[in-house]
Design a protein around this motif. Structure first.
Motif, mmCIF file in Angstrom:
data_model
loop_
_atom_site.group_PDB
_atom_site.id
_atom_site.type_symbol
_atom_site.label_atom_id
_atom_site.label_comp_id
_atom_site.label_asym_id
_atom_site.label_seq_id
_atom_site.Cartn_x
_atom_site.Cartn_y
_atom_site.Cartn_z
ATOM 1 N N ASP A 265 -3.065 6.221 -8.053
ATOM 2 C CA ASP A 265 -3.679 5.387 -7.079
ATOM 3 C C ASP A 265 -5.110 5.528 -7.095
ATOM 4 O OD1 ASP A 265 -2.441 3.044 -6.185
ATOM 5 O OD2 ASP A 265 -1.899 3.468 -4.500
ATOM 6 N N GLU B 235 -8.154 4.192 -4.500
ATOM 7 C CA GLU B 235 -8.406 3.808 -4.038
ATOM 8 C C GLU B 235 -9.882 2.324 -4.512
ATOM 9 O OE1 GLU B 235 -7.342 3.131 -1.103
ATOM 10 O OE2 GLU B 235 -5.778 4.789 -1.126
ATOM 11 N N ARG C 37 -13.276 4.556 -1.001
ATOM 12 C CA ARG C 37 -13.403 5.416 -0.522
ATOM 13 C C ARG C 37 -12.237 4.947 0.708
ATOM 14 N NH1 ARG C 37 -17.184 10.250 -0.273
ATOM 15 N NH2 ARG C 37 -15.375 11.696 -1.013
ATOM 16 N N LYS C 38 -11.683 5.992 0.927
ATOM 17 C CA LYS C 38 -10.860 6.070 2.287
ATOM 18 C C LYS C 38 -11.084 6.668 2.848
ATOM 19 C CE LYS C 38 -5.234 4.379 3.477
ATOM 20 N NZ LYS C 38 -5.411 3.848 2.327
ATOM 21 N N HIS D 223 0.225 -1.042 0.052
ATOM 22 C CA HIS D 223 -0.058 0.026 -0.336
ATOM 23 C C HIS D 223 0.874 0.887 0.372
ATOM 24 C CE1 HIS D 223 -3.332 -2.881 1.869
ATOM 25 N NE2 HIS D 223 -3.486 -2.870 0.233
ATOM 26 N N GLY E 108 -7.623 8.183 -3.883
ATOM 27 C CA GLY E 108 -6.513 8.442 -4.125
ATOM 28 C C GLY E 108 -5.925 9.051 -4.028
ATOM 29 N N SER F 179 -9.290 11.246 -0.003
ATOM 30 C CA SER F 179 -9.603 9.596 0.068
ATOM 31 C C SER F 179 -10.084 9.124 -1.285
ATOM 32 C CB SER F 179 -11.413 9.914 0.577
ATOM 33 O OG SER F 179 -11.996 11.126 0.034
#
Ligand SMILES: O=P(O)(O)OC[C@H]1O[C@](O)(COP(=O)(O)O)[C@@H](O)[C@@H]1O
Ligand SMILES: [Mn+2]
Length: 644
Positions: free
Chosen positions: A610, A612, A615-616, A527, A580, A578
């Motif tokens: 990147d 995600e 969503r982070k 990651h 990327g 969130s």
């Protein structure tokens, strides 16, 4: 858990309701999308360009404006509105001048405030109300909240009331302030946290103003660059670092930073320079300042430049001799020099010397400072260590800075991790112990902090080590085998100027190398990314800032004007939200005035680094970990105090 601690905490949370409310609040925050991180590097004193990138959030501000108003506003109107958000005071003045009657102006005010409110509301949508409140201009919090949180229902009942608020703001002459306040709130909401990946100082004219901006910024960390540690070193008592910063200021025509900004008296140095030096083409300032400079001033800088460069070379010698493990004996140049033949042999090759200025050198003892030189350096060091402003800036660099940072799974580092040709981390032996990789960086940082804590020590290992970080072969900040400053002044043959880079710089193209490094720092190689500054990305010759299948991102912001011709663009910044990571390329920034007048934005391509899959959320971040710890403690308090 210590019950004393819980008792103390109970003073703040003195009722069951308060604990419960806080737990609910924190848990809710954990489920919000993660805030946007903004990465910049290599600012090199370019305050204006840096301001622009901060104010436009590397394009995020305009993106939000386009999301909201893309259908109703023309491109020109969007640009104009964006400029208003970036530079509200100046843009308002410009726009106001264009109105010739009050009715039109008031209409513009109403429309603009409404748009600004929409934008603020949109920019804050992933934050809590409490966070938004903290970002609002204090004098308008109540009014703005009234206007922001109106619902469709309210509108039916209170339309007249809302209109009245707006009219009052305008007629009381508060509209300009409100618009500006909302603009700054938006700027602040668009970027949650700023990372400065090194090199705030040197080359450009206003590093001090960058420092002031950072000191006032809502959330920031700094990874020191080689130029930053040079300034820290000078403040921490290293005379050779001090000679270097003055030399670089003279070279880039920035002596005002030393003299006027930080209040360091250059008079003694100037007197010495006038006595021993004359004009010399190799030491004329590299950059001419915009304002007309008299030839007399240029000559003075040229003389100071020589005086301080020669002092620097002399000061290097004793350090190289007392620290054999710095492995720098090849750099004892003043001693290798043939003063009769005016030539020098470096790495087995003999070169004639040009533009020499060796009048303070005694060939028998070339590294010996004249008494006058010694006195000048003592006075300069005293002055540096007693500059209140410099102390404030250096303390902030220490407080917010580190040699590297692990943040949300990524490794941020200005220069490199020294590697050998096989990709193995290079070890350096310090006082009979050998260190490599993360361990070596930790030792470097330990010495730097020690040196800073002991400014009265000028020749101890810690202070010498700060200089090593600037120029040593295993320094994670320098990343080259040796620094050819002397050669660039005195030798024509460009071959001798080349500085060989650490193998890291070609090996970082490979994914396995980056994975190894991430693992050495206890980061998850699946990651994590390594984020570097330091080396300008030569977009012109096709270099890609994204390397090693996306594991390595080089973001030298390219703010330094002196380097823009080699990169082809002004540089890169990075955004991590969130969804990327996005790399943003910036075109050359000319001036704030141009942006104000033409709405020209300097921004261009975005590359997705990147994406995600999901969503982070805050809970997956460093901040989230902190919040979870807090929740844990509050749960303990709940059991201890209220559930028995
Ligand atoms: O362009 P200048 O002023 O000659 O400076 C070159 C020096 O700067 C360095 O590149 C370090 O500065 P950067 O960290 O900005 O690269 C040295 O390696 C080199 O000797
Ligand atoms: Mn650098």
């Amino acid at each position: 858990m210590n019950t004393k601690y819980l008792d103390l905490l109970a003073q703040k949370y003195d009722s069951e309701e308060k604990v419960v409310t806080e737990i609910i609040n924190l848990k809710a925050i954990l489920n919000l999308p993660k805030g946007t991180e903004h990465f910049v590097s290599d600012l090199h004193g370019e305050y204006q360009a840096f301001q622009h990138v901060l104010r436009n959030g590397s394009g995020k501000v305009k993106e939000k404006i386009t999301d909201l108003f893309g259908e109703v506003l023309s491109e020109e109107e969007i640009n104009e509105f964006a400029t208003l958000v970036y530079y509200p005071e100046e843009k308002i003045t410009l726009l106001k001048n264009a109105f010739d009657n009050e009715t039109d102006l008031n209409h513009w005010y109403t429309e603009t405030i409404e748009r600004m409110l929409k934008l603020t509301s949109y920019a804050s949508s992933k934050y809590t109300r409490s966070k938004l409140r903290k970002a609002l201009p204090t004098q308008f919090v109540y009014v703005i909240e009234e206007l922001l949180y109106k619902t469709d229902n309210d509108l039916n009942n209170k339309e007249h009331y809302y209109k009245k608020i707006l009219q009052q703001i305008i007629s009381l002459g508060q509209a300009d302030k409100l618009i500006a306040g909302l603009a700054y709130t938006t700027q602040r909401l668009v970027v949650d946290h700023l990372h400065v990946v090194g090199d705030i100082y040197d080359r450009g004219p206003e590093p001090d103003k960058i420092m002031e901006t950072l000191i006032n910024y809502h959330s920031v960390d700094i990874q020191w660059g080689n130029h930053d540690v040079l300034w820290i070193g000078a403040f921490a008592g290293s005379k050779v670092c001090l000679a270097n910063i003055i030399r670089i200021c003279a070279r880039y025509n920035n002596l005002e930073i030393i003299e006027d900004v930080y209040g360091i008296n250059l008079r003694p140095l100037l007197n010495l320079a006038e006595k021993y030096y004359d004009d010399n083409p190799a030491f004329r300032p590299k950059v001419q300042s915009d304002e007309k400079q008299s030839s007399h001033e240029v000559l003075q800088s040229t003389k100071i430049h020589q005086a301080i460069a020669m002092i620097q070379f002399k000061l290097e010698s004793p350090i190289i001799k007392r620290r054999s493990y710095f492995n720098m004996s090849e750099r004892l140049l003043l001693e290798k020099l043939d003063y009769d033949r005016n030539e020098i042999t470096i790495h087995g090759k003999t070169y004639p010397l040009e533009n020499t200025c060796f009048s303070t050198i005694n060939p028998e003892q070339p590294d010996q400072l004249l008494e006058e030189e010694e006195e000048v350096m003592d006075k300069l060091l005293f002055s540096v260590q007693h500059s209140e402003k410099l102390a404030r800036h250096m303390n902030f660099l220490m407080k917010k800075g580190s040699l590297y940072l692990k943040y949300n799974g990524n490794l941020l580092i200005h220069g490199c991790i020294p590697l050998d040709e096989n990709g193995k981390m290079e070890a350096m032996t310090i006082e009979n112990k050998s260190y490599a990789g993360r361990e070596l960086l930790d030792v470097f940082e330990h010495y730097l902090r020690h040196a800073f804590a002991h400014p009265e020590e000028t020749d101890d290992l810690a202070t010498d080590m700060v200089w090593y970080l600037w120029t040593g072969e295993y320094s994670s900040l320098f990343g080259k085998r040796e620094m050819t400053t002397f050669e660039r002044y005195f030798i024509n043959d460009k071959e001798s100027h080349k500085e060989k880079k650490n193998p890291y710089y070609h090996l970082r193209e490979y994914e396995n190398i980056c994975r190894n490094i991430l693992a050495d720092f206890d980061l998850n190689p699946d990651h994590g990314h390594i984020i570097n500054g330091h080396t300008p990305v030569k977009e012109i010759s096709g270099e890609n800032p994204i390397k090693a299948s996306g594991k390595m991102i080089v973001i030298d912001g390219g703010f330094s004007k002196a380097y823009q011709s080699t990169t082809g663009i002004a540089g890169y910044t990075l955004l991590f939200n969130s969804y990327g990571m996005q790399l943003v390329a910036h075109k050359q920034f000319n001036s704030k005035e141009e942006v104000l007048l033409n709405g020209a934005d300097v921004l261009s391509v975005k590359r997705l680094v990147d994406k995600e899959l999901e969503r982070k959320k805050v809970q997956e971040t460093n901040v989230g970990e902190e919040l979870l710890r807090e929740v844990h403690i509050l749960n303990r308090l709940m059991e201890y105090r209220y559930l028995n």
